[in-house]
Scaffold this motif. Structure first.
Motif, mmCIF file in Angstrom:
data_model
loop_
_atom_site.group_PDB
_atom_site.id
_atom_site.type_symbol
_atom_site.label_atom_id
_atom_site.label_comp_id
_atom_site.label_asym_id
_atom_site.label_seq_id
_atom_site.Cartn_x
_atom_site.Cartn_y
_atom_site.Cartn_z
ATOM 1 N N SER A 37 0.786 -1.235 0.000
ATOM 2 C CA SER A 37 0.000 0.000 0.000
ATOM 3 C C SER A 37 0.815 1.279 0.000
ATOM 4 C CB SER A 37 -0.954 0.000 1.207
ATOM 5 O OG SER A 37 -1.984 -0.947 1.019
ATOM 6 N N HIS A 38 2.136 1.167 -0.150
ATOM 7 C CA HIS A 38 2.971 2.379 -0.217
ATOM 8 C C HIS A 38 4.324 1.954 -0.767
ATOM 9 C CE1 HIS A 38 3.627 6.599 1.135
ATOM 10 N NE2 HIS A 38 4.890 6.217 1.273
ATOM 11 N N THR A 62 -0.696 -6.153 -6.125
ATOM 12 C CA THR A 62 -1.179 -4.777 -6.253
ATOM 13 C C THR A 62 -0.177 -3.849 -5.596
ATOM 14 O OG1 THR A 62 -3.527 -5.390 -6.265
ATOM 15 C CG2 THR A 62 -2.997 -3.119 -5.683
ATOM 16 N N VAL A 63 0.236 -2.820 -6.323
ATOM 17 C CA VAL A 63 1.193 -1.836 -5.832
ATOM 18 C C VAL A 63 0.503 -0.475 -5.800
ATOM 19 C CG1 VAL A 63 3.400 -0.691 -6.245
ATOM 20 C CG2 VAL A 63 3.122 -3.095 -6.864
ATOM 21 N N VAL A 64 0.661 0.227 -4.697
ATOM 22 C CA VAL A 64 0.195 1.610 -4.614
ATOM 23 C C VAL A 64 1.412 2.513 -4.734
ATOM 24 C CG1 VAL A 64 -1.025 3.349 -3.263
ATOM 25 C CG2 VAL A 64 -1.745 0.949 -3.158
ATOM 26 N N GLU A 65 1.521 3.216 -5.876
ATOM 27 C CA GLU A 65 2.590 4.219 -6.045
ATOM 28 C C GLU A 65 2.073 5.497 -5.399
ATOM 29 O OE1 GLU A 65 4.369 6.639 -6.415
ATOM 30 O OE2 GLU A 65 6.250 5.949 -7.233
ATOM 31 N N PRO A 66 2.649 5.895 -4.260
ATOM 32 C CA PRO A 66 1.980 6.899 -3.432
ATOM 33 C C PRO A 66 2.253 8.346 -3.801
ATOM 34 C CG PRO A 66 3.923 6.111 -2.332
ATOM 35 C CD PRO A 66 3.829 5.328 -3.606
ATOM 36 N N TYR A 123 -1.343 -7.106 5.085
ATOM 37 C CA TYR A 123 -0.769 -7.074 3.742
ATOM 38 C C TYR A 123 -1.759 -7.508 2.657
ATOM 39 C CZ TYR A 123 4.256 -6.271 4.593
ATOM 40 O OH TYR A 123 5.481 -5.726 4.872
ATOM 41 N N THR A 124 -2.910 -8.028 3.054
ATOM 42 C CA THR A 124 -3.846 -8.577 2.069
ATOM 43 C C THR A 124 -5.222 -7.950 2.229
ATOM 44 O OG1 THR A 124 -4.216 -10.489 3.555
ATOM 45 C CG2 THR A 124 -2.572 -10.739 1.804
ATOM 46 N N ARG A 125 -6.026 -8.514 3.083
ATOM 47 C CA ARG A 125 -7.392 -8.006 3.242
ATOM 48 C C ARG A 125 -7.402 -6.558 3.719
ATOM 49 N NH1 ARG A 125 -12.664 -11.344 5.263
ATOM 50 N NH2 ARG A 125 -14.167 -9.668 4.905
ATOM 51 N N GLY A 126 -6.473 -6.218 4.627
ATOM 52 C CA GLY A 126 -6.400 -4.839 5.104
ATOM 53 C C GLY A 126 -6.066 -3.869 3.988
ATOM 54 N N GLY A 127 -5.123 -4.260 3.128
ATOM 55 C CA GLY A 127 -4.777 -3.408 2.001
ATOM 56 C C GLY A 127 -5.904 -3.248 1.021
ATOM 57 N N ALA A 128 -6.656 -4.321 0.769
ATOM 58 C CA ALA A 128 -7.786 -4.239 -0.158
ATOM 59 C C ALA A 128 -8.846 -3.282 0.371
ATOM 60 C CB ALA A 128 -8.373 -5.628 -0.382
ATOM 61 N N TRP A 129 -9.156 -3.388 1.664
ATOM 62 C CA TRP A 129 -10.174 -2.497 2.242
ATOM 63 C C TRP A 129 -9.718 -1.041 2.156
ATOM 64 C CZ3 TRP A 129 -10.963 1.157 6.004
ATOM 65 C CH2 TRP A 129 -12.290 1.415 6.345
ATOM 66 N N ALA A 130 -8.434 -0.818 2.365
ATOM 67 C CA ALA A 130 -7.919 0.555 2.348
ATOM 68 C C ALA A 130 -8.192 1.246 1.028
ATOM 69 C CB ALA A 130 -6.408 0.548 2.624
ATOM 70 N N ASP A 180 -14.013 -6.360 -2.318
ATOM 71 C CA ASP A 180 -14.817 -7.385 -2.993
ATOM 72 C C ASP A 180 -13.996 -8.192 -3.993
ATOM 73 O OD1 ASP A 180 -17.078 -6.630 -1.611
ATOM 74 O OD2 ASP A 180 -17.752 -5.230 -3.164
ATOM 75 N N ASP A 181 -12.919 -7.613 -4.503
ATOM 76 C CA ASP A 181 -12.161 -8.251 -5.572
ATOM 77 C C ASP A 181 -10.752 -8.674 -5.185
ATOM 78 O OD1 ASP A 181 -14.034 -8.225 -7.695
ATOM 79 O OD2 ASP A 181 -13.657 -6.094 -8.028
ATOM 80 N N LEU A 182 -10.173 -8.027 -4.199
ATOM 81 C CA LEU A 182 -8.762 -8.255 -3.871
ATOM 82 C C LEU A 182 -8.602 -8.571 -2.390
ATOM 83 C CD1 LEU A 182 -7.182 -5.183 -5.741
ATOM 84 C CD2 LEU A 182 -7.476 -7.508 -6.631
ATOM 85 N N GLY A 183 -7.454 -9.151 -2.062
ATOM 86 C CA GLY A 183 -7.101 -9.338 -0.660
ATOM 87 C C GLY A 183 -7.735 -10.524 0.023
ATOM 88 N N VAL A 184 -8.582 -11.271 -0.672
ATOM 89 C CA VAL A 184 -9.238 -12.442 -0.105
ATOM 90 C C VAL A 184 -9.264 -13.547 -1.160
ATOM 91 C CG1 VAL A 184 -10.713 -11.188 1.510
ATOM 92 C CG2 VAL A 184 -11.520 -11.637 -0.811
ATOM 93 N N ILE A 185 -9.421 -14.772 -0.684
ATOM 94 C CA ILE A 185 -9.642 -15.902 -1.579
ATOM 95 C C ILE A 185 -11.078 -16.342 -1.367
ATOM 96 C CG2 ILE A 185 -8.919 -18.239 -2.204
ATOM 97 C CD1 ILE A 185 -6.144 -17.581 -1.153
ATOM 98 N N ARG A 186 -11.929 -15.886 -2.255
ATOM 99 C CA ARG A 186 -13.357 -16.232 -2.192
ATOM 100 C C ARG A 186 -13.884 -16.346 -3.614
ATOM 101 N NH1 ARG A 186 -14.987 -10.446 -0.822
ATOM 102 N NH2 ARG A 186 -14.972 -11.023 1.397
ATOM 103 N N PRO A 187 -14.926 -17.143 -3.832
ATOM 104 C CA PRO A 187 -15.484 -17.261 -5.185
ATOM 105 C C PRO A 187 -15.879 -15.898 -5.743
ATOM 106 C CG PRO A 187 -16.348 -18.996 -3.784
ATOM 107 C CD PRO A 187 -15.592 -18.071 -2.884
#
Length: 557
Positions: free
Chosen positions: A60-61, A220-224, A475-482, A487-494
């Motif tokens: 995320s940075h 996923t990279v966030v170029e800050p 590093y995963t779900r927290g970053g996606a929510w940020a 809904d699409d990233l940071g988790v392994i779900r159908p």
């Protein structure tokens, strides 16, 4: 039928069910999670042999624009002036073709009790020397560089603030570099004077960093901090097929920029040619500077500089008005704040913006959060503010001798409060701050678990250590929510994007120190293998060749 099945592994989903043995992919998205026995047929199957699969890392940075320059010398690991001089002297001798000798990643403590200065670089070369510190907030020049740049008594430059001695002569040290360098005037001045900042060399940094990201398991990279003037470099990387991780680009808002500039930002975002691999939106702000050169804003005096507390980047009312206007314009902000006063100012401004504008769920972020007062800790949760933090920054080998002494032992309990924030219910998003820190998330995980240097011999503030699962979540779900992508990233779900990383072992079975011996074996973005550690690395200047090709090695620094 599935396109790809990963089976016989340990799958940490960060969703329900929390764990599984297999994950199946079709059309770039996750279609199956469960046991190996019950998995649907697949065109291709990879036997994980007990290895761990997690959602792809969301960094995320990560300053893609600051990736290493092959024509500059790295001072990473150079802890004293003797080693700095040796490396710069060797580089100057080996590269007579260079007009400037450039170096990166100097630490502040290479000399004791004072700032480095031009005198420390005498006798190495008659060419100008330009050195950036590891955090990119200060520059160190030799006498030839001072002459070349015309820096004399009282001189002002567009990309920083030269320091002067008691007699008014320049010392060779420049502060406020990064906040000034990314303005239009600052960038133009650098590109005119310093070869390291030419557009071609900046583009080489981006592409090299992107290749390293996939090798690190970063999907996923966030170029800050991208100036408007350099947006075309990001578009070029996408158009030339060099963007294998998804990229979220935050646009830089210079200190003091006016309402017309904010309208330019809005137009740039609204008219940007973006897709699933590249999007714009956040805006980077600075509430203060950094603690090491005593330029972060503190609520009380620096321990070793009585009477000095630093200052915010703008008067508090002006900063609050600026953030409030950006919030009104629909922007999510990503605010650098390191000192406890700088952090409080950012929180106060976000709270004011939501109250005045009636906005909700912006998910504004505060970056670094290095020295957090206890009264402000619960405000992250209460205001829905993301703490975008870098575990490696708390390592004693980086902060001893400068950060620790400047803040003072009485305030060490405010340092990088990962665990306290997570336990409070705050949104926590981890990142590398490459190249301020190593890009490899395994280094970040190790640092979050140990609060130790990479040699494992020293640690501090152990009450803020995290467990592996909490750190991986950040590093995963927290970053996606940020970034409004839960809904699409940071988790392994159908239905989620098949952005995954297969680690070289089940990390949950290892001691913290053993994490540094592991790697990302496979990185998948949208179901395509973009890094395979078993395949020989391709040269940095070769575009990605497709599924199964490997990028750069992700080293631990």
């Amino acid at each position: 039928m599935l396109d790809l099945l990963l089976n016989n592994g340990v799958v940490r989903t960060f969703d329900a069910p929390g764990r599984a043995e297999a994950v199946g992919i079709a059309d770039g998205r996750i279609r199956y999670i469960g046991t190996t026995e019950d998995a649907p047929p697949a065109r291709r199957t990879i036997d994980l042999r007990g290895r761990l699969v997690t959602p792809g890392i969301i960094d995320s940075h990560n300053h893609l624009l600051l990736g290493f320059d092959p024509d500059a010398v790295s001072l990473e690991g150079a802890q004293d002036l003797t080693e700095v001089r040796r490396r710069i002297g060797a580089h100057a001798a080996a590269r007579p073709d260079l007009d400037w000798i450039c170096a990166e990643n100097a630490v502040y403590s290479v000399v004791t009790g004072r700032r480095p200065n031009a005198d420390d670089l005498r006798g190495l070369t008659d060419r100008p020397v330009f050195i950036t510190t590891y955090d990119q907030h200060s520059v160190w020049l030799n006498d030839a560089a001072l002459r070349k740049l015309g820096i004399d008594r009282g001189t002002r430059i567009p990309w920083g603030r030269p320091e002067f001695d008691d007699h008014g002569a320049p010392t060779g040290w420049v502060t406020d570099f990064y906040t000034s360098a990314m303005t239009r005037a600052g960038l133009a001045g650098l590109q005119r004077d310093i070869p390291m900042y030419s557009p071609d060399r900046r583009y080489r940094r981006i592409t090299s960093s992107l290749e390293m990201a996939t090798a690190c398991g970063i999907t996923t990279v966030v170029e800050p901090q991208v100036p408007l003037a350099e947006l075309d470099l990001m578009y070029r990387a996408r158009a030339e097929g060099r963007m294998h991780s998804r990229v979220i680009t935050a646009l830089f808002h210079p200190v003091g920029a006016d309402a017309a500039f904010r309208r330019d930002l809005r137009e740039a975002v609204d008219g940007a040619p973006v897709d699933d691999m590249l999007r714009l939106g956040p805006v980077k702000l600075y509430a203060d500077d950094v603690i090491e050169p005593h330029t972060a804003a503190m609520l009380a005096d620096y321990a070793n500089r009585p009477g000095h507390r630093g200052a915010p980047s703008l008067p508090p009312q002006e900063f609050t008005a600026m953030l409030t206007e950006l919030d009104r314009l629909g922007f999510q902000t990503h605010t650098h704040a390191t000192g406890d006063w700088g952090i409080r100012l950012a929180l106060d401004s976000i709270e004011h913006a939501a109250r005045v504008n009636g906005t909700t769920d912006r998910r504004h972020g505060i970056v670094h959060v290095e020295c957090l007062h206890s009264e402000d800790l619960p405000r992250f949760r209460d205001l829905g503010v993301v703490a975008a933090m870098q575990p490696r920054h708390c390592s004693p080998d980086l902060v001893a001798g400068t950060w620790m002494e400047n803040v003072g032992e009485d305030r060490w309990d405010r340092a990088w409060r990962f665990r306290s924030l997570a336990e409070s219910g705050a949104a926590l998003a981890f990142s590398s701050d490459w190249q301020v820190g190593e890009m490899d998330p395994l280094v970040g995980l190790y640092s979050a678990l140990t609060r130790s240097g990479l040699d494992g011999r020293t640690d501090w503030t152990p009450r803020e250590r995290m467990d592996l699962d909490s750190a991986l979540r950040a590093y995963t779900r927290g970053g996606a929510w940020a970034w409004h992508a839960e809904d699409d990233l940071g988790v392994i779900r159908p239905g989620a994007h098949a952005d995954l990383v297969v680690w070289s072992a089940d990390l949950y079975t290892l001691e913290p120190g053993d994490l540094l011996d592991q790697r990302a074996d496979l990185t998948l973005v949208g179901g395509e293998v973009v890094h395979d550690a078993a395949v020989a690395s391709v040269p940095a200047d070769v575009p990605f060749a497709g599924s199964g090709a490997a990028g750069h090695t992700c080293s631990h620094g």
